[in-house]
Design a protein around this motif. Structure first.
Motif, mmCIF file in Angstrom:
data_model
loop_
_atom_site.group_PDB
_atom_site.id
_atom_site.type_symbol
_atom_site.label_atom_id
_atom_site.label_comp_id
_atom_site.label_asym_id
_atom_site.label_seq_id
_atom_site.Cartn_x
_atom_site.Cartn_y
_atom_site.Cartn_z
ATOM 1 N N LEU A 1 0.233 -3.787 -4.245
ATOM 2 C CA LEU A 1 -0.936 -4.767 -3.683
ATOM 3 C C LEU A 1 -2.060 -4.584 -4.556
ATOM 4 N N PRO A 2 -2.727 -5.680 -4.674
ATOM 5 C CA PRO A 2 -3.894 -5.886 -5.724
ATOM 6 C C PRO A 2 -5.002 -4.985 -5.230
ATOM 7 N N THR B 1 -7.358 -5.488 -3.399
ATOM 8 C CA THR B 1 -8.783 -6.141 -3.148
ATOM 9 C C THR B 1 -9.480 -5.718 -2.071
ATOM 10 N N GLN B 2 -8.721 -5.511 -1.010
ATOM 11 C CA GLN B 2 -9.024 -4.931 0.472
ATOM 12 C C GLN B 2 -9.453 -5.938 1.067
ATOM 13 N N CYS B 3 -9.332 -6.977 1.034
ATOM 14 C CA CYS B 3 -10.120 -8.300 1.627
ATOM 15 C C CYS B 3 -9.524 -8.485 3.071
ATOM 16 N N GLY B 4 -8.634 -7.753 3.512
ATOM 17 C CA GLY B 4 -8.173 -8.083 4.799
ATOM 18 C C GLY B 4 -7.527 -9.403 5.099
ATOM 19 N N GLN B 5 -7.511 -10.320 4.116
ATOM 20 C CA GLN B 5 -6.823 -11.721 4.409
ATOM 21 C C GLN B 5 -5.542 -11.763 5.151
ATOM 22 N N CYS B 6 -4.792 -10.344 4.847
ATOM 23 C CA CYS B 6 -3.480 -10.303 5.302
ATOM 24 C C CYS B 6 -3.450 -10.112 6.666
ATOM 25 N N LYS C 1 1.789 -12.127 2.755
ATOM 26 C CA LYS C 1 0.582 -12.549 3.431
ATOM 27 C C LYS C 1 -0.593 -11.921 2.476
ATOM 28 N N CYS C 2 -0.557 -11.726 1.394
ATOM 29 C CA CYS C 2 -1.519 -11.313 0.517
ATOM 30 C C CYS C 2 -2.159 -12.307 -0.553
ATOM 31 N N PRO C 3 -3.025 -13.214 -0.160
ATOM 32 C CA PRO C 3 -3.428 -14.189 -1.094
ATOM 33 C C PRO C 3 -3.956 -13.591 -2.267
ATOM 34 N N PRO C 4 -4.761 -12.620 -2.505
ATOM 35 C CA PRO C 4 -5.223 -12.134 -3.921
ATOM 36 C C PRO C 4 -4.269 -11.929 -4.823
ATOM 37 N N GLY D 1 -7.082 -3.763 5.156
ATOM 38 C CA GLY D 1 -6.923 -3.058 3.893
ATOM 39 C C GLY D 1 -5.725 -3.398 3.344
ATOM 40 N N CYS D 2 -5.379 -3.009 1.971
ATOM 41 C CA CYS D 2 -4.365 -3.014 1.473
ATOM 42 C C CYS D 2 -3.257 -1.978 2.040
ATOM 43 N N TYR E 1 -1.724 -2.560 5.191
ATOM 44 C CA TYR E 1 -0.548 -3.711 5.080
ATOM 45 C C TYR E 1 0.790 -3.298 4.472
HETATM 46 S S1 SF4 Z 1 -4.588 -9.669 1.729
HETATM 47 FE FE1 SF4 Z 1 -4.533 -7.631 2.528
HETATM 48 S S2 SF4 Z 1 -3.069 -6.517 0.906
HETATM 49 FE FE2 SF4 Z 1 -3.935 -8.383 -0.156
HETATM 50 S S3 SF4 Z 1 -5.922 -7.796 -1.238
HETATM 51 FE FE3 SF4 Z 1 -6.457 -8.447 0.937
HETATM 52 S S4 SF4 Z 1 -6.347 -6.568 2.211
HETATM 53 FE FE4 SF4 Z 1 -5.049 -6.152 0.250
#
Ligand code: SF4
Ligand code: SF4
Ligand code: SF4
Ligand code: SF4
Lengths: 352, 773, 198
Positions: free
Chosen positions: C44-45, C47-52, C72-75, C56-57, C60
């Protein structure tokens, strides 16, 4: 000024796949001429038939696969396949034998695997093996060379041959012009020693010379290709040497039951196989070392299948079996790269 | 004469070298402007030390190296710096990088410079430092800063110095002509390098297609005491590749991933040796080089001594370009050079050749066909790779396997692509695979780094939470102890207490009651929030409990407030208490708002209820605030008035921003919604929200106005003002953004109105701000 | 009868011997593979963006190990999905658009003269890439920023921009040559493909 950006290099050697194929086609000429001379018009008719069908099938499949046919047809690979198959099947085979073979070679063995460059097996040999298994009778009735017909040496006339191939088969005529191949005779010896066989069999005493001549013609074509650097010496040489050595070993051990190695080299499809089939780059090993291994194993296999197998000639089966091994050989014969102490072996993860 | 060995593979492309060796090296015209890129070599870029408008002299240092592997850059001519900005640079990507643009004054005035005299008397480090100061970088291939290589003898045993004069690429004759005409400079440079590296012998590798250069070198070599061998190697591309030349001359292979110095060999290009000679004997920095200008599209191909930074067009004109005939412009040789799209791109230190090719000369590559595994590429590959396998893996994105097949030992020489009968752009595949792998590695590093940081933060947050919890516990325990003591004390002095109680109208008791009521309220609130979050059934019940608790708390607090003014001693305490109450009320309000937001987002049933709760809480917060203010006025009239106002305005601001977010969310929900009825409902909601937002904004504005006035009277809180201005600006941009997103006309006009108002406000604020600033 | 008995005994003995050998081998050559969650997390990248939909990664990664969908991980985009599919030996599926789409990488940039020092972005940043203190100007440490977007929303004055990372000649990637199937792959086509790639 519209300048563009490209990756280097910016010059290319005047060299193309079509060119390679053209040279291969030229190199088959001596062999074809020799065959026509000794076995009659059948060979030429088969080649014409096979080439036409091959181009037609190829064009049709390319259309189906939505590829521009003109571009791919021009690479000439279909023609090479067609000619190799046409010279491998008996000159008097019926047209549907050829048609089935070509269909199988082009559509199944080549395009179903992804077209030129992606086929794991040599298309011509796949088709040949299929025909041999499906129509054993037709495939083993080879035209007798320069048959003694009504006193003088002669070969079947053009019209007669056409009739044999496309029309009704006049059994008498057919029989008078066909017979077993030397390998066939040597195989089905019925308890005779090689020596006795040689003296008794008409095919061997009279016919084998024609086979020698044809082999010599193929050999010439092969040398031509070698001189044009279309392939390297590795595969043909190692194959011939391996076949010769294996045959010599057995012949030296028991000359009564085994065949002279020189005969092995010069009858059947040995020379054709060594220079035109085993060297098919797509389906053989790729590095020089790999090619040597490929050729050597091929030579041994040919001998083994010829001597103990069910079918008289073995080149097709041996080549197919070796095609199967080629990727494996490639894995273990990678060249040692500049600056490395030893070559990589196998795939990722091993010996690293 | 040393023995010549051989390397695997190699090709013999047509040389095309004769045409550019007919004329002697000429001098390229001085262009009007020169563009000097800051990155001309591998390693770090240089950092400009001049400013736009500065006048510079020829040879003046204009950019300094910022890292060890980097080179200084000097002004190629005298003139004025007119720009420092990104311009297209000679790179395969065609991207732009920082360049210093100098407008030549035509005088070409040198800065004062002089040679070092007898360099053998200098310390070696100083000599290398001088060479570094002259910005010498490899002039053959990648442009590796030369001083780094000269330091190699310090940590490596260098026994062989190889001078690369092979120049194996077709077309290029820059080194050839340099050796023919300036052989003594080459020799001088070799002597300096040999002095620095102390090799036991020196080999010059030169291809046998340069008889004149060989002759010229031979005649100067008679005069040297050094152990120099000239090795004439057969013409074969790529014998000039560093690793291939080493193999040719010494039969040693440089181990993969190592440098030649690891096996005691250092390579230098002839061009570099001449540059070192000029730097040491005349103090001239590297500001010019010999460039071969050739190709069928120029009428007079030749070699030109060219200033770094000269645009290609100047060179092409100097050699009489036939513009109509030009179809490809290649910088470098035809095998490894890069094509450029723009003839304004400047010459850099590594530009050895410029090919203006016609369409016949370098025709378009025919379309790629399938690989027939003919093995011709393998026969040609000087690195003994399996190009067809690499191609297969690169195409299939199996980069791991490509790496395993030693992709990174590929020197991108192009021999494989040159011979490939299927015209596959093999080298581009390898470059593609390499850059993918490199990017992947970079990304992986970044990801690992981010993971570490994320985990560290996570650990920190946990630790903080734990500490907080521990503190809370400790406090609770203490409080319990105190309570115990108190009750014990109470028993003892109940009489006293009673009398005291009459004196002090049970303010304390009231306070406790209020606190208890508050705690209860808090608990109820919490339970309610939780329930709301999980959408529990007993929402209504909880709500009732909450309201109950709230009213009790209110009562208690009212009683407290009522009692408070009466208490004379406890006035201050009371005030504090009130303040806290107000803060608590605000927090509660915020919590409720959050819950509301949450609920709205999830579309829960309790939204309306929550909304009323929020409203009541708002009211309460205001009440508490008022009470506090009143109390504040009553007890300590001296307290400056800004304070409460400020608190107030902050709360208001928060409210405004919350409302804005809510409104935005509602709007986006509205946009995304498809169902008609749902849409209508959402519309209503959004309208309501909008109203509230406006209200809040208005309130905020009012408060702000008051604040500003007050500020004007009592010294201005500039910072606050500034922030407000920023907020107003942000509101404007936000409005603009939503305008561009708006779909219906109604909506748009609505937003436009808002926007006008917001703009007016922003302007006004800006004005005020400018008044004070 | 005795033959049958012999056969049974022999078979039994064989089974026992092989069982012992296998058992020994499984203990002796046990691979200490790192747990699947770690392996997934490594892909997983970060990025810790939470879009999934997870905070955090790593969460996920845990969810994937527990059977959640891998798209589910757009980045990370398609390449991450492919890598995950490879690791878990499942079908690679296209990115779930519900969670967002693959965007070019970017970093946060705070317009510093507009920053009011509210520290809200610091609290939002999952990798502590923002530097600042209350009422002080804040700034983003570009090299640490993962481009997760999380600090943009909390900023009350909207002074954080996400700036796409520009390609420099150093980070520029060679484009993949057009596949041989695209027959019109003339020089010009190749050139344009190269030009498009940045
Ligand atoms: S979508 Fe989830 S797994 Fe992907 S970078 Fe963001 S937090 Fe990490
Ligand atoms: S030269 Fe071209 S066609 Fe031949 S093996 Fe190499 S890549 Fe394939
Ligand atoms: S470009 Fe790479 S693979 Fe091709 S011949 Fe040169 S070194 Fe070998
Ligand atoms: S600075 Fe902003 S975008 Fe960058 S990692 Fe932190 S929260 Fe994400």
């Amino acid at each position: 000024m519209a300048l563009i950006r490209l990756s280097s290099p910016h010059v290319y050697k005047a060299n193309s796949t079509a060119n390679v194929m053209r040279l291969v086609l030229i190199a088959t000429l001596p062999g074809i001429l020799a065959m026509t001379f000794f076995f009659g018009w059948g060979t030429l008719i088969q080649i014409a038939l096979a080439c036409t069908l091959a181009l037609a099938f190829e064009a049709a499949v390319l259309k189906l696969r939505k590829r521009p046919p003109g571009f791919f047809l021009s690479d000439g690979s279909a023609l090479v396949t067609a000619i190799l198959l046409a010279v491998a099947i008996p000159p008097f085979s019926a047209w549907w034998v050829t048609a089935t073979g070509i269909f199988f070679a082009i559509v199944i063995a080549k395009h179903l695997y992804g077209g030129l460059g992606n086929n794991p097996f040599n298309p011509a040999m796949v088709a040949y093996a299929l025909l041999l298994v499906s129509f054993p009778v037709e495939m083993t009735r080879w035209t007798s060379p320069m048959t003694q017909h009504g006193g003088g040496w002669e070969i079947a006339g053009f019209i007669d041959t056409l009739q044999v191939i496309f029309g009704s088969v006049d059994a008498g005529f057919y029989d008078s012009f066909t017979g077993a191949t030397p390998l066939d005779v040597l195989k089905h010896r019925g308890g005779l020693t090689t020596e006795e066989l040689w003296r008794q069999s008409d095919v061997l005493t009279n016919g084998v010379g024609a086979w020698y001549a044809v082999s010599a013609a193929w050999f010439m074509g092969g040398i031509f290709l070698l001189s044009r650097k279309i392939f390297t010496w590795h595969t043909p040489l190692s194959m011939l040497v391996a076949l010769f050595l294996t045959a010599s070993a057995f012949y030296g051990f028991d000359p009564d039951n085994y065949v002279n190695p020189v005969v092995h080299l010069s009858v059947g499809a040995t020379m054709l196989g060594a220079f035109f089939i085993a060297t098919d780059p797509v389906t053989s090993a790729t590095s020089n070392k790999g090619k040597m291994v490929f050729g050597a194993l091929l030579g041994v296999l040919i001998y083994v299948i010829r001597t103990w197998g069910n079918y008289p000639d073995a080149v097709a089966f041996a080549v197919l079996l070796m095609n199967l091994c080629a990727p494996f050989i490639d894995q273990y014969t990678q060249p040692r790269t500049y600056g490395h102490n030893r070559a990589n072996r196998g795939m990722k993860g091993k010996n690293q | 004469m040393s023995k010549v060995f051989s390397f695997h593979g190699g090709i013999h492309p047509p040389g095309n070298k004769k045409r550019s060796t007919r004329a002697p090296i000429g001098k390229a015209p001085l262009p009007k402007t020169l563009m000097i890129p800051m990155q001309q070599h591998i390693g770090g870029p240089a950092d400009p030390i001049v400013k736009v408008g500065d006048t510079v002299l020829k040879g003046q240092l204009i950019a300094e190296p910022i890292s060890r592997i980097s080179a200084s850059i000097h002004a190629p001519t005298s003139g004025k710096v007119v720009d420092i900005a990104a311009y297209p640079i000679p790179h395969a990507s065609g991207l732009s990088e920082e360049c210093i643009v100098i407008e030549a004054d035509g005088e070409d005035r040198w800065i004062e410079h002089q040679g070092l005299g007898d360099y053998t008397r200098l310390k070696r480090v100083d000599l290398i430092e001088h060479i570094r100061g002259c910005g010498i970088a490899g002039m053959g291939g990648a442009g590796f800063p030369t001083d780094v290589k000269l330091h190699l003898s310090e940590d490596h045993i260098v026994n062989t110095l190889i001078i690369n004069a092979a120049e194996c690429e077709p077309y290029i004759t820059a080194d050839d002509m340099l050796m023919r005409e300036r052989a003594h400079e080459v020799l001088g440079g070799i002597e300096i390098i040999a002095h620095l590296l102390r090799p036991s012998h020196v080999l010059i590798g030169i291809e046998d297609n340069k008889p004149n250069a060989i002759h010229a070198l031979e005649s100067v070599l008679k005069h040297t005491e050094l152990n120099i061998d000239m090795v004439v190697v057969p013409t074969k591309y790529p014998s000039g590749g560093e690793r291939q030349l080493i193999k040719l001359l010494t039969d040693i292979e440089v181990p993969s991933g190592r440098i030649p110095a690891d096996i005691g060999i250092v390579c230098q290009n002839v061009g570099t040796t001449a540059a070192i000679y000029r730097a040491v004997h005349f103090g001239e920095p590297l500001i010019s080089r010999i460039v071969t200008v050739t190709g069928d599209a120029v009428l007079h191909p030749r070699n030109l001594e060219t200033l770094i930074g000269t645009p290609f067009s100047t060179l092409l004109e100097a050699c009489d370009l036939r513009p109509g005939a030009l179809s490809k412009l290649v910088m470098g040789g035809p095998m490894m050079g890069v094509t450029v799209e723009n003839d304004q791109i400047p010459v850099i230190k590594t530009t050895n050749c410029l090919i203006a090719a016609t369409a016949q000369e370098m025709p378009e590559a025919p379309p790629a066909q399938a690989c027939i595994r003919c093995g011709m590429c393998e026969q040609a590959c000087p690195a003994e790779l399996l190009p067809q396998q690499l191609y297969w893996f690169a195409k299939g994105r199996e980069f791991d396997k490509a790496k395993h097949h030693n992709l990174f030992d590929c020197i991108e020489c192009g021999a494989c692509a040159y011979v490939c009968p299927s015209s596959i752009p093999l080298v581009q595949y390898y470059r593609y695979a390499k850059s993918e792998i490199r990017t992947e590695q970079r990304d992986q590093q970044k990801a690992d780094h981010a993971r570490l940081r994320f985990e560290a933060r996570q650990a920190r947050l946990e630790r903080e939470a734990a500490e907080k919890e521990a503190r809370r516990k400790a406090r609770a325990e203490e409080a319990a102890k105190a309570q115990q003591q108190k009750t014990a004390a109470k028993d003892d002095t109940s009489v006293e207490q009673a009398s005291a109680a009459t004196a002090e109208p049970d303010l304390k008791q009231l306070k406790t009651a209020a606190a208890v009521a508050r705690t209860k309220l808090k608990k109820a609130q919490k339970a309610y929030d939780e329930a709301a979050a999980s959408n529990a059934d007993n929402l209504a019940e909880l709500e009732a409990a909450l309201n109950d608790a709230r009213s009790k708390a209110n009562e208690a607090e009212k009683a407290l407030t009522a009692g408070a003014p009466a208490a004379t001693e406890g006035g201050d305490d009371n005030l504090k208490q009130l303040k806290v109450a107000a803060a608590v009320a605000r927090t509660k309000l915020k919590k409720a708002q959050d819950a509301l937001k949450n609920a709205e987002e999830k579309g829960l049933d309790g939204v309306d209820k929550l909304r009323t709760t929020v409203a009541t809480l708002e009211q309460k917060a205001n009440e508490a605030q008022q009470a506090f203010e009143q109390a504040g006025k009553a007890t300590t009239p001296a307290v400056p008035e800004e304070k409460p106002a400020e608190v107030d305005i902050k709360a208001l601001k928060q409210q405004v921003s919350i409302m804005r977010t809510k409104l935005k969310k509602a709007e986006s929900a509205l946009e995304g919604c498809e169902d008609e009825t749902e849409k209508a409902r959402l519309q209503v909601e959004a309208d309501e929200l909008k109203q509230r937002f406006e209200q809040a904004t208005a309130e905020f504005d009012k408060a702000e106005q008051v604040l500003i006035e007050r500020a004007a009277n009592s010294g201005i809180d500039l910072k606050q003002l500034r922030i407000d201005a920023a907020m107003a600006r942000a509101a404007v941009t936000k409005g603009e953004r939503s305008l561009s997103k708006a779909e219906s006309d109604d909506e748009r006009s609505q937003i436009e109105q808002d926007l006008v108002a917001a703009r007016a406000k922003a302007e006004e604020l800006n004005l005020t701000l400018s008044q004070y600033e | 009868m005795s033959t049958v008995l012999t056969a049974v005994i022999v078979l039994f003995l064989l089974a026992a011997v092989f069982g012992i050998v296998l058992g020994y081998a499984s203990v002796r050559f046990k691979v200490e593979g790192n747990p699947i969650v770690d392996q997934i997390d490594a892909i997983l990248p970060q990025t810790q963006c939470g879009q999934c939909g997870y905070p955090g990664c790593r969460p996920y990664a845990e969810a994937i190990a527990g059977g959640d969908a891998i798209n589910k991980c757009p980045p990370g985009g398609q390449s991450t999905i492919d890598a995950l599919a490879d690791l878990l030996d499942v079908e690679a599926v296209p990115l779930d658009a519900e969670h967002g789409e693959e965007k070019p990488r970017s970093v946060a940039y705070i317009r510093e003269d507009e920053c009011i020092g509210c520290t809200k972005c610091i609290q939002a940043c999952p990798v502590d890439a923002i530097l600042g203190a209350a009422k002080q100007m804040h700034t983003v440490i570009t090299s640490e920023c993962t481009g997760c977007d999380l600090c943009v929303e909390p900023c009350p004055v909207d002074c954080i921009d996400m700036i796409p990372i520009e390609t420099t000649p150093n980070t520029w990637k060679w484009p993949e040559p057009p596949s041989p199937m695209q027959l019109i792959a003339t020089d010009r086509g190749r050139g344009e493909a190269a030009a498009e790639a940045h």
